[in-house]
Motif scaffolding. Structure first.
Motif, PDB file in Angstrom:
ATOM      1  N   ILE A 271       0.755  -1.612   0.490  1.00 16.32           N
ATOM      2  CA  ILE A 271      -0.259   0.326  -0.183  1.00 16.32           C
ATOM      3  C   ILE A 271       0.888   1.260  -0.083  1.00 16.32           C
ATOM      4  N   ALA A 272       2.072   1.266   0.692  1.00 15.03           N
ATOM      5  CA  ALA A 272       2.944   2.025   0.731  1.00 15.03           C
ATOM      6  C   ALA A 272       3.635   2.778  -0.563  1.00 15.03           C
ATOM      7  N   SER A 273       4.160   1.971  -0.878  1.00 18.59           N
ATOM      8  CA  SER A 273       4.238   2.127  -2.206  1.00 18.59           C
ATOM      9  C   SER A 273       3.944   2.637  -3.267  1.00 18.59           C
ATOM     10  N   ALA A 274       2.648   1.724  -3.164  1.00 22.13           N
ATOM     11  CA  ALA A 274       1.537   2.101  -4.458  1.00 22.13           C
ATOM     12  C   ALA A 274       0.999   3.573  -4.501  1.00 22.13           C
ATOM     13  N   LEU A 275       1.478   4.084  -2.913  1.00 24.99           N
ATOM     14  CA  LEU A 275       0.374   5.447  -2.481  1.00 24.99           C
ATOM     15  C   LEU A 275       2.025   6.395  -3.091  1.00 24.99           C
ATOM     16  N   VAL A 276       2.813   6.224  -2.626  1.00 24.51           N
ATOM     17  CA  VAL A 276       3.678   7.417  -2.820  1.00 24.51           C
ATOM     18  C   VAL A 276       4.294   7.137  -4.271  1.00 24.51           C
ATOM     19  N   ALA A 277       4.013   6.254  -4.972  1.00 23.13           N
ATOM     20  CA  ALA A 277       4.663   5.692  -6.763  1.00 23.13           C
ATOM     21  C   ALA A 277       3.075   6.807  -7.108  1.00 23.13           C
ATOM     22  N   PHE A 278       1.672   6.739  -7.011  1.00 23.59           N
ATOM     23  CA  PHE A 278       0.815   7.047  -7.037  1.00 23.59           C
ATOM     24  C   PHE A 278       0.569   8.600  -7.452  1.00 23.59           C
ATOM     25  N   ASN A 279       1.073   9.088  -5.995  1.00 23.91           N
ATOM     26  CA  ASN A 279       1.148  10.872  -5.793  1.00 23.91           C
ATOM     27  C   ASN A 279       2.452  11.341  -6.698  1.00 23.91           C
ATOM     28  N   VAL A 280       3.350  10.672  -6.641  1.00 18.44           N
ATOM     29  CA  VAL A 280       4.691  10.940  -7.379  1.00 18.44           C
ATOM     30  C   VAL A 280       4.230  11.510  -9.219  1.00 18.44           C
ATOM     31  N   GLY A 281       3.601  10.486  -9.281  1.00 20.71           N
ATOM     32  CA  GLY A 281       3.337  10.495 -10.289  1.00 20.71           C
ATOM     33  C   GLY A 281       2.097  11.539 -11.111  1.00 20.71           C
ATOM     34  N   VAL A 282       1.655  11.552 -10.160  1.00 23.78           N
ATOM     35  CA  VAL A 282       0.456  13.098  -9.714  1.00 23.78           C
ATOM     36  C   VAL A 282       1.140  14.341 -10.056  1.00 23.78           C
ATOM     37  N   GLU A 283       2.069  14.292  -8.970  1.00 20.22           N
ATOM     38  CA  GLU A 283       3.374  15.249  -9.246  1.00 20.22           C
ATOM     39  C   GLU A 283       4.611  15.692 -10.685  1.00 20.22           C
ATOM     40  N   ALA A 284       4.453  14.625 -11.025  1.00 18.01           N
ATOM     41  CA  ALA A 284       5.446  14.992 -12.715  1.00 18.01           C
ATOM     42  C   ALA A 284       4.445  15.338 -13.015  1.00 18.01           C
ATOM     43  N   GLY A 285       3.486  14.224 -13.302  1.00 16.79           N
ATOM     44  CA  GLY A 285       2.406  15.172 -14.159  1.00 16.79           C
ATOM     45  C   GLY A 285       1.945  16.339 -14.694  1.00 16.79           C
ATOM     46  N   GLN A 286       1.886  17.017 -13.221  1.00 15.72           N
ATOM     47  CA  GLN A 286       2.057  18.393 -13.413  1.00 15.72           C
ATOM     48  C   GLN A 286       3.011  19.081 -13.398  1.00 15.72           C
ATOM     49  N   LEU A 287       4.487  19.080 -13.267  1.00 18.46           N
ATOM     50  CA  LEU A 287       5.287  19.607 -13.570  1.00 18.46           C
ATOM     51  C   LEU A 287       5.307  19.500 -14.798  1.00 18.46           C
ATOM     52  N   LEU A 288       5.414  18.887 -16.145  1.00 11.47           N
ATOM     53  CA  LEU A 288       5.306  18.875 -16.647  1.00 11.47           C
ATOM     54  C   LEU A 288       4.448  19.446 -17.374  1.00 11.47           C
ATOM     55  N   VAL A 289       3.087  19.180 -17.300  1.00  7.67           N
ATOM     56  CA  VAL A 289       2.064  20.339 -17.294  1.00  7.67           C
ATOM     57  C   VAL A 289       2.937  22.163 -17.323  1.00  7.67           C
ATOM     58  N   ILE A 290       2.766  22.470 -16.386  1.00  3.35           N
ATOM     59  CA  ILE A 290       3.283  23.677 -15.223  1.00  3.35           C
ATOM     60  C   ILE A 290       4.872  23.866 -16.227  1.00  3.35           C
ATOM     61  N   ALA A 291       5.638  23.014 -16.877  1.00  6.05           N
ATOM     62  CA  ALA A 291       6.864  23.757 -17.717  1.00  6.05           C
ATOM     63  C   ALA A 291       6.380  23.839 -19.167  1.00  6.05           C
ATOM     64  N   ALA A 292       5.980  23.166 -19.501  1.00  4.25           N
ATOM     65  CA  ALA A 292       5.306  23.552 -21.134  1.00  4.25           C
ATOM     66  C   ALA A 292       4.209  24.795 -20.852  1.00  4.25           C
ATOM     67  N   LEU A 293       3.312  24.662 -20.018  1.00  3.57           N
ATOM     68  CA  LEU A 293       2.771  25.784 -20.178  1.00  3.57           C
ATOM     69  C   LEU A 293       3.808  27.049 -20.353  1.00  3.57           C
ATOM     70  N   ILE A 294       4.119  27.341 -19.004  1.00  6.73           N
ATOM     71  CA  ILE A 294       5.582  28.269 -19.010  1.00  6.73           C
ATOM     72  C   ILE A 294       6.078  28.874 -20.498  1.00  6.73           C
ATOM     73  N   ALA A 295       6.948  27.512 -20.740  1.00  4.49           N
ATOM     74  CA  ALA A 295       6.990  27.468 -22.049  1.00  4.49           C
ATOM     75  C   ALA A 295       6.918  28.105 -23.441  1.00  4.49           C
ATOM     76  N   VAL A 296       5.551  27.188 -23.216  1.00  2.00           N
ATOM     77  CA  VAL A 296       5.230  28.298 -24.026  1.00  2.00           C
ATOM     78  C   VAL A 296       4.990  29.862 -24.253  1.00  2.00           C
ATOM     79  N   LEU A 297       4.851  30.238 -23.091  1.00  2.00           N
ATOM     80  CA  LEU A 297       4.141  31.817 -22.442  1.00  2.00           C
ATOM     81  C   LEU A 297       5.601  32.686 -22.666  1.00  2.00           C
ATOM     82  N   ALA A 298       6.607  32.383 -22.934  1.00  2.00           N
ATOM     83  CA  ALA A 298       7.777  32.839 -22.758  1.00  2.00           C
ATOM     84  C   ALA A 298       7.982  33.042 -24.277  1.00  2.00           C
ATOM     85  N   VAL A 299       7.975  31.840 -25.161  1.00  2.00           N
ATOM     86  CA  VAL A 299       8.405  31.945 -26.852  1.00  2.00           C
ATOM     87  C   VAL A 299       7.031  33.029 -27.061  1.00  2.00           C
ATOM     88  N   MET A 300       5.784  32.593 -26.591  1.00  2.00           N
ATOM     89  CA  MET A 300       4.920  33.569 -26.910  1.00  2.00           C
ATOM     90  C   MET A 300       5.133  35.395 -27.061  1.00  2.00           C
TER      91      MET A 300
END
Length: 333
Positions: A271-300
């Protein structure tokens, strides 16, 4: 040329910000559990979303190991947005190297398959449309659970449109690098708190009001972004302390993440490893979206500064309209 590029950027942002459905990424789940020597129970749950209603979920049927035979007929019943099924199996041997899973998965759907023998650790597999079955291992892969739940967590933020639109609106409101980092960190800490507390049974809220409040959080941020464009010199408390708003709404989004994780389930013993991995995955996806959007805004901002504000305005209106639709749908539906 500049006008053409401006129109293209606005169209892309508007299309990206206006999905047709707020369906959560809720994978199918199929579980094979040994109740006593040679006697197994099979249970499965196949979600039915707006994207799969055109295809019958009855097409997806369990694929059981070759050394197992079904005792009697399978029991299937319809539940809200899902098809549930169960059956009893008689199996010989330890099922190692045999296939288990579903006959097919529709579109970009995925599934969790779980095998729980009496004498060995539980094995968990992530199934996809390309590989809807898995091979039961003689010795479980110790990293399989963490890897699969990490991927599911990342997919949940990337394809769970309501969480994704909240993150996009947050970046459009804050924009500056350090402020985005603080707001994103506050959102992460908050949703981690309620995700863990709910999953472990220390907290919980009914799903319907939670989903409505998540939609409200999107509308709220969209309004704040438009106000910031119209009144750049009027600093509301939301614009002064976006991290606080992100933290408050992050608590609600954590309940939403927990609801999705509850549908998937957690493997006993890991349970612990699955819970931590799920939460880290959510954070990784979130950071990917933020980085991509900041890059688009900077280029624009650098190449087409005159297109930045119109593009943000169009995208924000699309986000706000979508969030408003979800809000009324969840309140009245």
């Amino acid at each position: 040329m500049i006008r053409l590029l401006r129109a293209m950027l606005i169209a892309v942002l508007a299309a990206f910000a206006a999905p047709l459905s707020a369906d959560e990424l809720r994978p199918a789940v199929i579980e094979l559990t040994e109740r006593e020597a040679g006697q197994w129970s099979l249970e499965w749950k196949i979600p039915v979303s707006a994207n799969t209603r055109g295809a019958s979920p009855l097409l997806a049927q369990p694929v059981v190991p070759a050394s197992c035979t079904m005792e009697g007929d399978a029991v299937q019943r319809a539940a809200p947005l899902a098809l549930l099924g169960s059956a009893k199996l008689a199996c010989t041997g330890d099922l190692a190297e045999e296939s288990f899973g579903l006959s097919e998965l529709i579109g970009n759907a995925d599934a969790i398959a779980r095998v729980s023998p009496l004498s060995r650790p539980t094995q968990t597999f992530r199934l996809t449309a390309e590989t809807p079955t898995a091979t039961i291992a003689a010795k479980p892969d110790r990293w399989a659970v963490a890897r699969d739940y990490f991927i599911i967590g990342a997919e949940h933020i990337l394809f769970g449109w309501d969480h994704l639109l909240f993150v996009i609106a947050l970046v459009l409101l804050v924009r500056s690098g350090w402020s985005v980092v603080k707001a994103a960190t506050a959102f992460t800490v908050a949703h981690s708190i309620t995700l863990v507390a709910t999953t472990l049974g220390y907290a919980g809220l009914p799903s319907r009001p939670v989903e409505a409040l998540i939609a409200l959080s999107i509308v709220f941020l969209a309004v704040e972004v438009i106000r910031a464009i119209r009144e750049p010199d009027h600093h509301t408390w939301t614009r002064r302390m976006p991290w606080l708003v992100a933290f408050a709404f992050g608590l609600l989004h954590g309940f939403g993440f927990a609801g999705a994780l509850a549908d998937i389930g957690l493997p006993q013993g890991e349970i612990a490893s699955a819970l931590v991995a799920f939460n880290v995955g959510v954070e990784a996806g979130q950071l990917l979206v933020i980085a991509a959007l900041i890059a688009v805004l900077a280029v624009m901002k650098r190449m087409l500064p005159s297109a930045e504000t119109p593009a943000i305005r169009v995208a924000t209106y699309a986000i706000g309209i979508t969030g408003s639709f979800w809000l009324f749908e969840r309140l009245l539906g």
